[in-house]
Design an enzyme around this catalytic site. Structure first.
Site, short mmCIF file in Angstrom:
data_model
loop_
_atom_site.label_atom_id
_atom_site.label_comp_id
_atom_site.label_asym_id
_atom_site.label_seq_id
_atom_site.Cartn_x
_atom_site.Cartn_y
_atom_site.Cartn_z
N ARG A 31 11.56 -2.44 12.22
CA ARG A 31 10.50 -1.70 12.92
C ARG A 31 9.96 -2.59 14.02
O ARG A 31 9.78 -3.78 13.80
CB ARG A 31 9.38 -1.40 11.91
CG ARG A 31 9.13 0.07 11.70
CD ARG A 31 8.20 0.29 10.53
NE ARG A 31 6.87 -0.26 10.75
CZ ARG A 31 5.86 -0.12 9.87
NH1 ARG A 31 6.06 0.52 8.75
NH2 ARG A 31 4.69 -0.63 10.13
N ARG A 63 11.46 -7.00 6.05
CA ARG A 63 11.51 -5.54 5.87
C ARG A 63 12.49 -4.88 6.84
O ARG A 63 12.49 -5.16 8.03
CB ARG A 63 10.11 -4.97 6.08
CG ARG A 63 10.03 -3.48 5.87
CD ARG A 63 8.68 -3.05 5.44
NE ARG A 63 7.70 -3.08 6.52
CZ ARG A 63 6.44 -2.66 6.36
NH1 ARG A 63 6.02 -2.21 5.20
NH2 ARG A 63 5.61 -2.71 7.37
N ARG A 88 -0.81 -8.61 13.63
CA ARG A 88 -1.30 -7.58 12.71
C ARG A 88 -2.11 -8.19 11.58
O ARG A 88 -3.14 -7.66 11.17
CB ARG A 88 -0.13 -6.76 12.15
CG ARG A 88 0.43 -5.79 13.18
CD ARG A 88 1.77 -5.26 12.75
NE ARG A 88 1.67 -4.36 11.61
CZ ARG A 88 2.67 -4.11 10.76
NH1 ARG A 88 3.83 -4.72 10.91
NH2 ARG A 88 2.51 -3.27 9.78
N ARG A 99 -9.81 1.26 8.70
CA ARG A 99 -9.47 -0.12 8.98
C ARG A 99 -10.67 -0.92 9.46
O ARG A 99 -10.60 -2.14 9.55
CB ARG A 99 -8.38 -0.18 10.05
CG ARG A 99 -6.96 -0.30 9.52
CD ARG A 99 -6.05 -0.35 10.72
NE ARG A 99 -4.74 -0.90 10.55
CZ ARG A 99 -3.69 -0.27 10.06
NH1 ARG A 99 -3.82 0.93 9.58
NH2 ARG A 99 -2.52 -0.86 10.04
N LYS A 142 0.83 -1.21 0.00
CA LYS A 142 0.00 0.00 0.00
C LYS A 142 0.86 1.25 0.00
O LYS A 142 0.62 2.18 -0.76
CB LYS A 142 -0.92 0.04 1.23
CG LYS A 142 -1.99 -1.00 1.27
CD LYS A 142 -3.01 -0.70 2.35
CE LYS A 142 -2.42 -0.64 3.75
NZ LYS A 142 -2.00 -1.94 4.30
P1 AMP Z 1 0.52 0.67 9.63
O1 AMP Z 1 1.81 1.37 9.37
O2 AMP Z 1 -0.60 1.15 8.75
O3 AMP Z 1 0.65 -0.83 9.61
O4 AMP Z 1 0.07 1.06 11.11
C1 AMP Z 1 0.88 0.78 12.23
C2 AMP Z 1 0.04 0.79 13.49
O5 AMP Z 1 -0.59 2.07 13.69
C3 AMP Z 1 -1.13 -0.18 13.49
O6 AMP Z 1 -0.74 -1.49 13.85
C4 AMP Z 1 -2.06 0.45 14.51
O7 AMP Z 1 -1.61 0.23 15.83
C5 AMP Z 1 -1.89 1.94 14.23
N1 AMP Z 1 -2.88 2.41 13.21
C6 AMP Z 1 -2.61 2.83 11.94
N2 AMP Z 1 -3.74 3.19 11.30
C7 AMP Z 1 -4.77 2.99 12.17
C8 AMP Z 1 -6.18 3.13 12.09
N3 AMP Z 1 -6.79 3.52 10.96
N4 AMP Z 1 -6.92 2.84 13.20
C9 AMP Z 1 -6.33 2.42 14.33
N5 AMP Z 1 -5.00 2.23 14.46
C10 AMP Z 1 -4.20 2.51 13.40
#
Ligand code: AMP
Length: 239
Positions: free
Chosen positions: A174, A142, A185, A96, A21
């Site tokens: 990370r 990654r 996740r 989400r 993405k």
């Molecule tokens: P990502 O980089 O999109 O995988 O996001 C990393 C982390 O940020 C996720 O595992 C969540 O803890 C938090 N996060 C990101 N976007 C959201 C969202 N739309 N709603 C809730 N938590 C989020």
């Protein structure tokens, strides 16, 4: 630039962590001159800067769980009201859940109207599908450099082990790319985000692409899908 390409676009990229993405969002943001809004990036930035939001989100993110909606809604609204998002934006990592999608629909209804084409701006949702095992390899491999360049030790390694090709900084894993966190996740994605596919499908807002192909090929498929849905929207002139 043609008039066609000036349509306001509310793009949502949907797909599990590791589906590409972020990579696609950067390329497509450039193409349309709209910002790439990643809720994960904004949250990580807040954590790094130790803001109030960051302090609240830090532990939740480290567990791979979702940050509460109230915090995320304020953060997204603030970002989408910035002048650079006036012509549209790409959302990556948001919504989400169905609750977040409903919030976004209401936000767009209130705040984003394309006066030039006399249409309301509805989200165009692109689902990027990738096979589960391919996802695991992408995620566990990654590594990122502190300046944001991304590598994969299996698929796209740096020239020198653990070192960024661009700026020579040491690459890091990370904290939420550790395997146990990754499984959580992906499970959270299955549980909470899959219903979004039904939600957007039922509204006729969803297009799916195969995210397993080469990056540029996926970009091409996505642009084609976006243009088709956006053109159909203007033609039907729904408002
Ligand atoms: P990502 O980089 O999109 O995988 O996001 C990393 C982390 O940020 C996720 O595992 C969540 O803890 C938090 N996060 C990101 N976007 C959201 C969202 N739309 N709603 C809730 N938590 C989020």
């Amino acid at each position: 630039m043609t008039d066609e390409s000036k349509r306001k676009l509310a793009l949502v990229f949907l797909g599990p962590p590791g589906a590409g993405k972020g990579t696609q969002a950067k390329l497509i943001a450039e193409r349309y001159g709209i910002p790439h809004v990643s809720t994960g990036d904004i949250l990580r930035d807040n954590v790094a800067r130790g803001t109030g939001l960051g302090l609240k989100a830090k532990a939740i993110m480290a567990r791979g769980e979702l940050v509460p909606d109230t915090l995320v809604f304020d953060m997204v609204a603030l970002r989408l009201r910035q002048p650079d998002a006036e012509q549209g934006f790409i959302l990556d990592g948001f919504p989400r859940t169905v609750a977040q999608a409903e919030w976004l629909d209401a936000f767009l209804e209130r705040e984003l109207i394309d006066n030039a084409h006399n249409v309301k701006v509805r989200p165009i949702v692109v689902q990027i599908n990738v096979d589960y095992n391919q996802l695991l390899r992408r995620l566990t491999g990654r590594r990122t450099c502190p300046a944001g360049h991304i590598y994969n030790i299996y698929l796209q390694p740096p020239r020198v082990d653990e070192t960024c090709d661009v700026d020579g900084l040491k690459l890091v894993l990370r904290s939420d790319d550790r395997e146990e966190v990754i499984r959580e996740r992906l499970a959270a994605y299955e549980r909470q985000t899959k219903p979004l596919v039904d939600y957007y499908w039922n509204k006729g807002r969803l297009v799916a692409v195969n995210g397993g192909s080469a990056v540029r090929q996926v970009t091409g498929q996505m642009i084609q899908a976006i243009e088709q849905m956006s053109a159909a929207e203007v033609k039907s002139g729904r408002r």
